[in-house]
Write an enzyme that holds these catalytic residues in place. Structure first.
Site, PDB file in Angstrom:
ATOM      1  N   HIS A 174      28.028 -17.246 -10.038  1.00 23.19           N
ATOM      2  CA  HIS A 174      26.584 -17.153 -10.189  1.00 23.19           C
ATOM      3  C   HIS A 174      25.910 -16.950  -8.838  1.00 23.19           C
ATOM      4  O   HIS A 174      26.416 -17.374  -7.794  1.00 23.19           O
ATOM      5  CB  HIS A 174      26.037 -18.416 -10.860  1.00 23.19           C
ATOM      6  CG  HIS A 174      24.633 -18.276 -11.368  1.00 23.19           C
ATOM      7  ND1 HIS A 174      23.534 -18.512 -10.582  1.00 23.19           N
ATOM      8  CD2 HIS A 174      24.158 -17.883 -12.573  1.00 23.19           C
ATOM      9  CE1 HIS A 174      22.433 -18.293 -11.286  1.00 23.19           C
ATOM     10  NE2 HIS A 174      22.779 -17.909 -12.506  1.00 23.19           N
ATOM     11  N   SER A 182      23.804 -15.567 -15.229  1.00 22.16           N
ATOM     12  CA  SER A 182      24.723 -16.217 -16.164  1.00 22.16           C
ATOM     13  C   SER A 182      25.151 -15.322 -17.314  1.00 22.16           C
ATOM     14  O   SER A 182      26.292 -15.400 -17.782  1.00 22.16           O
ATOM     15  CB  SER A 182      24.090 -17.502 -16.705  1.00 22.16           C
ATOM     16  OG  SER A 182      22.852 -17.232 -17.331  1.00 22.16           O
ATOM     17  N   CYS A 219      14.122 -27.156 -15.195  1.00 20.49           N
ATOM     18  CA  CYS A 219      15.174 -26.939 -14.202  1.00 20.49           C
ATOM     19  C   CYS A 219      14.782 -27.709 -12.946  1.00 20.49           C
ATOM     20  O   CYS A 219      13.680 -27.526 -12.418  1.00 20.49           O
ATOM     21  CB  CYS A 219      15.305 -25.451 -13.896  1.00 20.49           C
ATOM     22  SG  CYS A 219      16.266 -25.086 -12.415  1.00 20.49           S
ATOM     23  N   TYR A 222      17.162 -20.443 -24.685  1.00 24.69           N
ATOM     24  CA  TYR A 222      17.539 -19.922 -23.370  1.00 24.69           C
ATOM     25  C   TYR A 222      19.057 -19.934 -23.244  1.00 24.69           C
ATOM     26  O   TYR A 222      19.722 -20.865 -23.688  1.00 24.69           O
ATOM     27  CB  TYR A 222      16.885 -20.796 -22.299  1.00 24.69           C
ATOM     28  CG  TYR A 222      16.844 -20.202 -20.911  1.00 24.69           C
ATOM     29  CD1 TYR A 222      16.900 -18.838 -20.687  1.00 24.69           C
ATOM     30  CD2 TYR A 222      16.716 -21.029 -19.798  1.00 24.69           C
ATOM     31  CE1 TYR A 222      16.844 -18.307 -19.424  1.00 24.69           C
ATOM     32  CE2 TYR A 222      16.651 -20.513 -18.514  1.00 24.69           C
ATOM     33  CZ  TYR A 222      16.729 -19.155 -18.328  1.00 24.69           C
ATOM     34  OH  TYR A 222      16.676 -18.628 -17.065  1.00 24.69           O
ATOM     35  N   GLU A 241      11.228 -19.512 -14.606  1.00 26.58           N
ATOM     36  CA  GLU A 241      11.289 -20.960 -14.821  1.00 26.58           C
ATOM     37  C   GLU A 241      10.363 -21.745 -13.898  1.00 26.58           C
ATOM     38  O   GLU A 241      10.333 -22.980 -13.976  1.00 26.58           O
ATOM     39  CB  GLU A 241      12.721 -21.464 -14.632  1.00 26.58           C
ATOM     40  CG  GLU A 241      13.721 -20.936 -15.647  1.00 26.58           C
ATOM     41  CD  GLU A 241      15.131 -21.418 -15.352  1.00 26.58           C
ATOM     42  OE1 GLU A 241      15.288 -22.543 -14.824  1.00 26.58           O
ATOM     43  OE2 GLU A 241      16.088 -20.683 -15.649  1.00 26.58           O
ATOM     44  N   ASN A 276      20.840 -20.600 -20.857  1.00 25.78           N
ATOM     45  CA  ASN A 276      21.311 -21.710 -20.034  1.00 25.78           C
ATOM     46  C   ASN A 276      21.357 -23.016 -20.827  1.00 25.78           C
ATOM     47  O   ASN A 276      20.729 -24.015 -20.480  1.00 25.78           O
ATOM     48  CB  ASN A 276      20.413 -21.889 -18.800  1.00 25.78           C
ATOM     49  CG  ASN A 276      20.546 -20.734 -17.834  1.00 25.78           C
ATOM     50  OD1 ASN A 276      21.218 -19.751 -18.111  1.00 25.78           O
ATOM     51  ND2 ASN A 276      19.898 -20.837 -16.688  1.00 25.78           N
ATOM     52  N   CYS A 312       0.846  -1.195   0.000  1.00 28.29           N
ATOM     53  CA  CYS A 312       0.000   0.000   0.000  1.00 28.29           C
ATOM     54  C   CYS A 312       0.883   1.247   0.000  1.00 28.29           C
ATOM     55  O   CYS A 312       1.880   1.308   0.718  1.00 28.29           O
ATOM     56  CB  CYS A 312      -0.915   0.013   1.231  1.00 28.29           C
ATOM     57  SG  CYS A 312      -2.048  -1.396   1.286  1.00 28.29           S
ATOM     58  N   CYS A 357      20.354 -26.202  -5.767  1.00 32.64           N
ATOM     59  CA  CYS A 357      20.900 -26.953  -6.899  1.00 32.64           C
ATOM     60  C   CYS A 357      22.167 -27.689  -6.488  1.00 32.64           C
ATOM     61  O   CYS A 357      23.167 -27.053  -6.124  1.00 32.64           O
ATOM     62  CB  CYS A 357      21.202 -26.005  -8.053  1.00 32.64           C
ATOM     63  SG  CYS A 357      21.973 -26.819  -9.458  1.00 32.64           S
TER      64      CYS A 357
END
Length: 597
Positions: free
Chosen positions: A150, A176, A354, A259, A382, A261, A3, A513
């Site tokens: 990264h 990346s 992914c 993409y 993704e 990647n 807000c 990951c």
């Protein structure tokens, strides 16, 4: 939250089980909007409050909100959602249901952080080992080594690198795309070696871009002697992906939007079949819309991320029912007719995901709706469609962002700065819809803002994980943590990100990951200390040049870089390069683009 003015909301349930609501604001206009909601919902049954949809307010806007700014409309929507959240809590309390288990989170303040819940037991990134920092800085400076890393690295490594940046400027943490560009700048500044903390295709891109820029003598090193994979890049290396591109080559005119990647080999082999341009999660929508605008009758073939492809199509379907003015704000060369006409010509690959973003599925979304419907939502492009739709809805109310990791970081810091500018105490809550390693950059950026503020603003970063995905702390651990309290690391409660991916669950994920976690601080120090005298011991770590050839006898490194250069042209000029347009309009009969005939 969300807000423009301050709004206070009170909700209770009376003896008859009906909702009693009060609201106030420091803005007269906002107070009027809240009064309308009170007039409709005060005294209503809980079901009536919960069943009112935000789109129902659209009809009211014809009467009361015409000419008002979107921020005012967002206030109305956000207050309604706040009422519904409190109603759900009161209904659950009346029915004797135990409160839901909250997601783990970190609360960031100007003084430190406070851990809520269990998710992992490593908090070394808060106060990294000074000896490790100095050791790293000394060897980087002595041997002129640059570091590109990264956002998804292990938080401990990021913590050391962030601290080392103050003493050695050639350390950069980003998404990346920027990694390769930054490596070129480091080579220009005199760095003799570049170390890459990411997955293999990132090191591959750095190597190829440095060669293209004339820095073939600069060494590029990965952080493991083993392969550092990526589930998404692997999907594009599957023969099924080339079958998809073969099918695309049969339709003319066609453009393959791939993409970033993915491997150079994927980019090169695809580019010889169908003219190809790379994209990132932050520019994919604009790339595709610009391509459709520049080439009449174009077919666009996106890949390999299936969720992102699905989300792009859903976004275009939403645009098809917008007004022409609303569409023009997204892309000035499109209108309702052009968006509707491009939908049948928008294709995406059906079998690429992914492994991290796949985890933001139904269980996570339902819990966000139940417990965090009034929080700010951030989601990577993704994520599965359900999470995408939820966050896009929040975006309409000024409460969410969908995009790249950098887009998410910018959104969080912008909201924090707005809270500081309001000069009132506040608590902001953000759902982090991406890999948990992102938290390190968020903590660093937010702490920097909070230290400069005169008011008490707390920022809570919430990590959507299932109950099966947490690692419990030891019984002796404290639930609270501030940067001044870190003494024995074994006593530090948590940070998000289970080491090496252990403890993850397919039911909601730990959003960590395991490939990215192969980039350890020990590996970085090993590589740096061995350079240059013991380079022979680092052969398995070196990002070798791709001397392989495409099916038409061109070097993969050369052909694979061209889609990246096409994207760079687009980013600089907001239009596709003439060379790419020519390739699209003049394909050869044997399936390869004219540029490589």
């Amino acid at each position: 939250m969300g807000c423009t003015a301050q709004v206070w909301l009170e909700a209770r349930m009376d003896a008859d089980g009906n909702m009693r609501l009060k609201a106030d604001s420091d803005s007269e206009i906002t107070k009027g909007f809240c009064s309308c909601l009170i007039w409709v919902l005060d005294g209503a049954e809980p079901e009536e409050v919960l069943n009112l949809k935000t789109e129902d307010l659209g009809a009211w806007s014809v009467v009361g909100l015409q000419g008002r700014s979107n921020s005012r409309v967002n206030t109305w929507h956000n207050v309604l959602i706040g009422m519904q959240k409190r109603t759900k809590d009161l209904v659950a309390e009346r029915e004797g249901k135990p409160p839901g288990e909250p997601f783990p989170s970190l609360v960031i303040t100007a003084d430190g952080i406070h851990a809520k819940g269990s998710y992992a037991e490593a908090a070394r990134f808060l106060l990294p080992d000074e000896l490790k920092i100095q050791e790293l800085v000394n060897v980087l400076r002595e041997k002129r080594i640059g570091v590109v890393a990264h956002f998804y690295m292990d938080p401990e490594v990021q913590g050391v690198l962030t601290a080392a940046q103050k003493h050695w400027p050639h350390i950069h943490i980003s998404d990346s795309l920027v990694m390769a560009d930054t490596a070129v700048k480091m080579a220009n500044a005199g760095c003799q070696y570049i170390t890459v903390l990411g997955v293999d295709f990132m090191a591959e891109n750095v190597r190829a871009i440095l060669d293209q820029a004339g820095f073939s003598e600069v060494g590029v090193y990965r952080m493991s002697s083993e392969r550092i994979g990526c589930s998404l890049a692997d999907a594009a290396s599957n023969p099924a992906y080339m079958d998809y591109i073969e099918a695309a080559s049969m339709a003319s005119p066609s453009l393959h939007v791939v993409y970033i990647n993915t491997s150079l080999e994927t980019k090169a082999n695809a580019h010889e079949l169908v003219p190809t341009i790379t994209c990132t999660s932050s520019n994919v929508v604009q790339t595709i819309l610009q391509a459709f605008a520049q080439v009449p009758g174009l077919n666009v073939w996106y890949g390999p991320d299936t969720y992102m492809g699905t989300n792009i199509v859903e976004l275009f379907q939403q645009m098809a029912v917008m007004t022409d003015d609303e569409i023009a704000e997204i892309h000035p060369e499109h209108n309702q007719d052009t968006i509707r006409s491009l939908l049948p010509r928008m294709h995406y690959y059906q079998d690429g995901t992914c492994m991290v973003h796949h985890l933001f599925g139904h269980e996570v979304v339902e819990k966000i709706k139940e417990m965090y419907c009034d929080a700010f939502l951030t989601a990577h492009f993704e994520v599965p469609g359900e999470m995408f739709s939820l966050t896009m809805e929040a975006k309409k109310r000024g409460m969410g962002v969908v995009g790249s990791t950098q887009n998410m970081l910018d959104f969080i810091t912008d909201r924090v700065q707005e809270a500081l500018d309001r000069n009132v105490n506040d608590h902001l809550q953000f759902i982090l819809g991406t890999e948990s390693g992102m938290v390190t950059s968020i903590v660093a950026a937010v702490r920097g803002l909070l230290r400069s503020g005169r008011v008490k603003v707390n920022v809570e970063i919430v990590f959507p994980v299932s109950s099966d995905s947490v690692t419990r702390t030891s019984s002796g651990s404290s639930n609270g943590l501030s940067s001044g309290e870190v003494g024995n690391f074994m006593e530090v409660p948590i940070i998000p990100g289970v080491a090496t991916g252990e403890g993850c669950s397919i039911h909601g994920g730990c959003a960590s990951c395991p490939y990215m976690k192969m980039n350890s601080l020990n590996s970085l120090l090993k590589v740096c200390h061995h350079l240059p005298e013991q380079k022979h011991d680092l052969l398995a770590y070196e990002a070798a040049r791709l001397n392989l050839q495409t099916r038409h006898g061109k070097l993969i490194a050369d052909v694979g870089c061209e889609p990246i250069l096409h994207m760079r042209h687009f980013q600089a000029t907001k239009s596709l390069p003439e060379k790419l347009i020519y390739q699209i309009l003049h394909p050869c009969g044997n399936g390869k683009s004219t540029a490589f005939s």
